[in-house]
Design an enzyme around this catalytic site. Structure first.
Site, PDB file in Angstrom:
ATOM      1  N   GLU A 252      13.711 -14.153  11.658  1.00 30.44           N
ATOM      2  CA  GLU A 252      13.233 -12.766  11.725  1.00 30.44           C
ATOM      3  C   GLU A 252      13.413 -12.226  13.140  1.00 30.44           C
ATOM      4  O   GLU A 252      12.972 -12.849  14.095  1.00 30.44           O
ATOM      5  CB  GLU A 252      11.754 -12.706  11.324  1.00 30.44           C
ATOM      6  CG  GLU A 252      11.099 -11.344  11.502  1.00 30.44           C
ATOM      7  CD  GLU A 252      11.856 -10.219  10.794  1.00 30.44           C
ATOM      8  OE1 GLU A 252      12.293  -9.286  11.494  1.00 30.44           O
ATOM      9  OE2 GLU A 252      12.018 -10.285   9.553  1.00 30.44           O
TER      10      GLU A 252
ATOM     11  N   GLY B 101       7.347 -10.162   7.507  1.00 31.03           N
ATOM     12  CA  GLY B 101       6.969  -9.199   6.472  1.00 31.03           C
ATOM     13  C   GLY B 101       7.923  -8.050   6.278  1.00 31.03           C
ATOM     14  O   GLY B 101       7.835  -7.320   5.297  1.00 31.03           O
ATOM     15  N   GLY B 102       8.839  -7.848   7.239  1.00 30.49           N
ATOM     16  CA  GLY B 102       9.851  -6.814   7.070  1.00 30.49           C
ATOM     17  C   GLY B 102       9.288  -5.406   7.015  1.00 30.49           C
ATOM     18  O   GLY B 102       8.134  -5.148   7.382  1.00 30.49           O
TER      19      GLY B 102
ATOM     20  N   LYS C 237       0.203   2.757   1.995  1.00 36.03           N
ATOM     21  CA  LYS C 237      -0.891   2.720   1.020  1.00 36.03           C
ATOM     22  C   LYS C 237      -2.243   2.736   1.719  1.00 36.03           C
ATOM     23  O   LYS C 237      -3.213   3.306   1.204  1.00 36.03           O
ATOM     24  CB  LYS C 237      -0.796   1.484   0.110  1.00 36.03           C
ATOM     25  CG  LYS C 237       0.488   1.353  -0.681  1.00 36.03           C
ATOM     26  CD  LYS C 237       0.972   2.654  -1.291  1.00 36.03           C
ATOM     27  CE  LYS C 237       2.444   2.614  -1.633  1.00 36.03           C
ATOM     28  NZ  LYS C 237       3.364   2.930  -0.552  1.00 36.03           N
TER      29      LYS C 237
ATOM     30  N   GLY D 228      12.550  15.075  -1.398  1.00 39.05           N
ATOM     31  CA  GLY D 228      11.441  15.066  -2.354  1.00 39.05           C
ATOM     32  C   GLY D 228      11.380  13.796  -3.174  1.00 39.05           C
ATOM     33  O   GLY D 228      11.042  13.825  -4.361  1.00 39.05           O
TER      34      GLY D 228
ATOM     35  N   GLY E 222       8.862  10.673   0.987  1.00 39.30           N
ATOM     36  CA  GLY E 222       8.500  12.001   1.476  1.00 39.30           C
ATOM     37  C   GLY E 222       7.241  12.535   0.819  1.00 39.30           C
ATOM     38  O   GLY E 222       6.378  13.116   1.489  1.00 39.30           O
ATOM     39  N   LEU E 223       7.108  12.336  -0.494  1.00 35.63           N
ATOM     40  CA  LEU E 223       5.943  12.852  -1.212  1.00 35.63           C
ATOM     41  C   LEU E 223       4.677  12.070  -0.863  1.00 35.63           C
ATOM     42  O   LEU E 223       3.602  12.654  -0.705  1.00 35.63           O
ATOM     43  CB  LEU E 223       6.193  12.825  -2.719  1.00 35.63           C
ATOM     44  CG  LEU E 223       7.329  13.722  -3.219  1.00 35.63           C
ATOM     45  CD1 LEU E 223       7.476  13.604  -4.733  1.00 35.63           C
ATOM     46  CD2 LEU E 223       7.118  15.181  -2.818  1.00 35.63           C
ATOM     47  N   GLU E 224       4.796  10.743  -0.726  1.00 31.09           N
ATOM     48  CA  GLU E 224       3.610   9.951  -0.382  1.00 31.09           C
ATOM     49  C   GLU E 224       3.081  10.323   1.004  1.00 31.09           C
ATOM     50  O   GLU E 224       1.887  10.597   1.172  1.00 31.09           O
ATOM     51  CB  GLU E 224       3.951   8.464  -0.425  1.00 31.09           C
ATOM     52  CG  GLU E 224       4.151   7.920  -1.833  1.00 31.09           C
ATOM     53  CD  GLU E 224       4.457   6.438  -1.876  1.00 31.09           C
ATOM     54  OE1 GLU E 224       4.602   5.913  -3.000  1.00 31.09           O
ATOM     55  OE2 GLU E 224       4.545   5.793  -0.809  1.00 31.09           O
TER      56      GLU E 224
ATOM     57  N   HIS F 202     -12.998   0.597 -23.965  1.00 28.15           N
ATOM     58  CA  HIS F 202     -13.415   2.000 -23.843  1.00 28.15           C
ATOM     59  C   HIS F 202     -14.658   2.076 -22.973  1.00 28.15           C
ATOM     60  O   HIS F 202     -15.584   1.280 -23.155  1.00 28.15           O
ATOM     61  CB  HIS F 202     -13.728   2.566 -25.226  1.00 28.15           C
ATOM     62  CG  HIS F 202     -14.318   3.944 -25.186  1.00 28.15           C
ATOM     63  ND1 HIS F 202     -13.563   5.066 -24.942  1.00 28.15           N
ATOM     64  CD2 HIS F 202     -15.599   4.373 -25.321  1.00 28.15           C
ATOM     65  CE1 HIS F 202     -14.341   6.132 -24.957  1.00 28.15           C
ATOM     66  NE2 HIS F 202     -15.590   5.740 -25.178  1.00 28.15           N
TER      67      HIS F 202
END
Length: 466
Positions: A33, A39-40, A51, A181, A185-187, A444
Site C-alpha cells: 500500500e 483500506g484504500g 456515510k 448527478g 455528487g448527490l450524496e 409487521h
C-alpha cells in the site's frame, strides 16, 4: 529477498479481502500500500467517511425539522459544529482502518508501505522509505481508482474540489455547485444541503443517476427537489472559473442556450478513472485498454497468466462490494478452486435519504432485450412503519418474467433500501419468483413489508394495502 505465493498491490476492499482469503487458503501473502493507512479509497476518502457525514447531517436535519413534531423540545438554537462533525468522521475512519491493520496481523499477512511497481512478471519493487524487492508467484492488481475531471477544469482543491476535499471542508458552503448527478455528487450534495448550503446539481444526461432504472431517477429527482435541490439535467458544462472566492460555471442547456451558475464551491463528481500510475504494468506484460483499465479475461487474469486484476482498475461498476467479490474469486482461483460471480446480482446503492437500491435488470434493459415482464410496485407511504417514522417517500418495484414469474429486477427508493436490497439478492440468487416472496411472512410493522407488497402486486396485482 522475501518470496510469496501471492502479492497484492493495493489495500482497498478488493485488495485486503483478497489478502485475507488467500491467507485463509494457506497461501503466503503480502499486501503493498502506497499510503500510510490501509483500506484504500473506500475506507479513507470514500464509502466510510461519506456515510459518517451523511449520518451526522441526517441527525442535524432531524433535530431542526422533525424533533418538535415528535414532541422533543430543545431550548436555544441548534447549531452545526462542522469541526466536530469532521473530527467524528475521521475517528470513524481511523477506527476502521485500524481494524484492517488488526486483520492483516491476525492472518499473518506481511504489509509493505510504498509504491509497488513491476520489475517483471514475478518481481515487484516497493518504493517507500527504502526500496525493497519481493518475489511473488502470483500478483493481484487492486490499485483502484481516482476522481475524474473534465479537461478544462483546474481542480485547485480549495474551491474547485473533488469528493476527497468535500469530506474535510472547514466551512459550510453558501452555494455548492455539483457537476455530476451520480451517486457521489448527490450524496455529498445532500450532506451540505442539510447543513444549510444551497446546492445546484448540473448533469449532462437527461436524468440524475442515469445508469439506474428511470423510475428511480424520476422518484429521487422529485424527492430532492422537495428538499430544495436545484437540479439541472441535459446541461453540458463548458467552463469552470474561479474569481477569488467565487466560482462561475457556464453550461449549455438542451436548447443550446448558455446558462451561468455562481457559487463559492464547485464539487466535480463526473466519475472515477482507473489508477495504474507507477505500476509499470508493461514490464510484466500486463495490458491496459483505451480507458486505462487493466484488461482481464473471465478469470480476472491479465495477459500474463500469473497476474490478476480486480475492482475499480478493471471493467464494470466501481463498487467496493464488487471488488470484494472479485478479491475472493481470484484468491480461490489461485488456490485451485472454481468460484463464480454473477455480475447481474451485484447491487447498487445511493446513500441519500431516502436511500436508493437496485439489483438485476432495469425496465429499459428488459425492453431492449425483448423480454416480456410484469411490474409490481408499492408506495412506501402506504406502510404503517413509514408513517410511524415519517419516512413516506419512495416505492419498491419488482420486475418479474411474464411467463415464469422469476424476479428479474428489484428497484427501490425509500428508508433502509440499502439493507432491504439484500432480500432481493438472495431471492434472485436462488431464482425465486415474485409469488415466492409474496408468500413469505414479513414482520409487521417494518419497511420490508413493502417488498412483500410489491411482490404481491407483481403476482396478479394482489397488493393488500393499496
Amino acid at each position: 529477498m522475501n518470496s510469496y505465493d501471492v502479492a497484492i498491490i493495493g489495500s482497498g476492499p478488493g485488495g485486503y479481502v483478497a489478502a485475507i482469503r488467500c491467507a485463509q487458503l494457506g497461501l503466503k501473502t503480502a499486501i503493498i500500500e502506497k499510503y500510510s493507512t490501509l483500506g484504500g479509497t473506500c475506507l479513507n476518502v470514500g464509502c466510510i467517511p461519506s456515510k459518517a457525514l451523511l449520518d451526522s447531517s441526517h441527525h442535524y436535519e432531524d433535530a431542526v425539522k422533525h424533533f418538535e413534531e415528535h414532541g422533543i423540545d430543545i431550548p436555544g438554537e441548534i447549531k452545526v459544529n462542522l469541526k466536530q462533525m469532521i473530527a467524528r468522521k475521521q475517528a470513524v475512519v481511523d477506527t476502521t482502518t485500524g481494524g484492517i491493520d488488526f486483520l492483516m496481523k491476525k492472518n499473518n499477512i506481511d504489509v509493505y508501505q510504498g509504491l509497488g511497481s513491476f520489475k517483471d512478471a514475478t518481481h515487484i519493487t516497493i518504493s517507500g522509505e527504502k526500496e525493497t524487492e519481493i518475489e511473488a508467484k502470483n500478483t493481484i492488481i487492486a490499485t483502484g481508482s481516482k476522481p475524474s475531471s473534465l479537461p478544462f477544469i483546474n481542480i485547485d482543491k480549495e474551491r474547485i474540489i473533488t469528493s476527497t476535499e468535500a469530506l474535510k471542508l472547514k466551512e459550510i458552503p453558501k452555494h455548492m455547485i455539483v457537476i455530476g448527478g451520480g451517486v457521489i455528487g448527490l450524496e455529498l450534495g445532500q450532506v451540505y444541503k442539510r447543513l444549510g448550503a444551497e446546492v445546484s446539481v448540473i448533469e449532462y444526461m437527461d436524468r440524475i443517476i442515469p445508469t439506474m432504472d428511470s423510475g428511480l431517477s424520476k422518484e429521487l429527482n422529485k424527492v430532492l427537489k422537495k428538499q430544495k435541490f436545484k437540479i439541472n439535467t441535459s446541461h453540458k458544462v463548458k467552463s469552470v472559473e474561479r474569481k477569488g472566492d467565487e466560482i462561475i460555471v457556464k453550461a449549455d442547456n438542451k436548447k443550446g442556450e448558455e446558462v451561468e451558475f455562481k457559487g463559492d464551491y464547485c464539487l466535480v463528481s463526473v466519475g472515477r478513472r482507473p489508477y495504474t500510475d507507477g505500476l509499470n504494468a508493461e514490464a510484466a506484460g500486463v495490458k491496459l485498454n483505451d480507458k486505462g483499465q487493466v484488461e482481464v479475461n473471465d478469470h480476472l487474469q491479465t495477459a500474463t497468466k500469473n497476474i490478476y486484476a480486480i475492482g475499480d482498475v478493471i471493467k464494470g461498476a466501481m463498487l467496493a462490494h464488487k471488488a470484494e467479490e472479485e478479491g475472493v474469486f481470484v484468491a480461490e482461483t489461485i488456490a485451485g478452486q472454481k468460484p463464480h460471480i454473477d455480475y447481474n446480482l451485484i447491487p447498487g446503492v445511493v446513500y441519500t435519504w431516502p436511500e436508493v437500491a437496485t439489483v438485476g435488470q432495469t425496465e429499459e434493459q428488459l425492453k431492449e432485450a425483448g423480454v416480456e415482464y410484469k411490474v409490481g410496485q408499492f408506495p412506501m407511504r402506504a406502510l404503517g412503519r413509514s408513517r410511524a417514522s415519517m419516512d413516506l417517500d419512495g416505492f419498491v418495484k419488482i420486475l418479474a418474467d411474464k411467463t415464469t414469474d422469476e424476479i428479474l429486477g428489484f428497484h427501490m427508493v425509500g428508508a433502509r433500501a440499502a439493507d432491504l436490497v439484500a432480500e432481493a439478492v438472495v431471492a434472485m440468487e436462488y431464482r425465486a419468483s415474485a409469488e415466492d416472496i409474496s408468500r413469505m411472512s414479513h414482520a409487521h410493522p417494518t419497511f420490508a413489508e413493502a417488498v412483500k407488497e410489491a411482490a404481491l402486486a407483481a403476482t396478479d396485482n394482489r397488493a393488500l394495502h393499496v
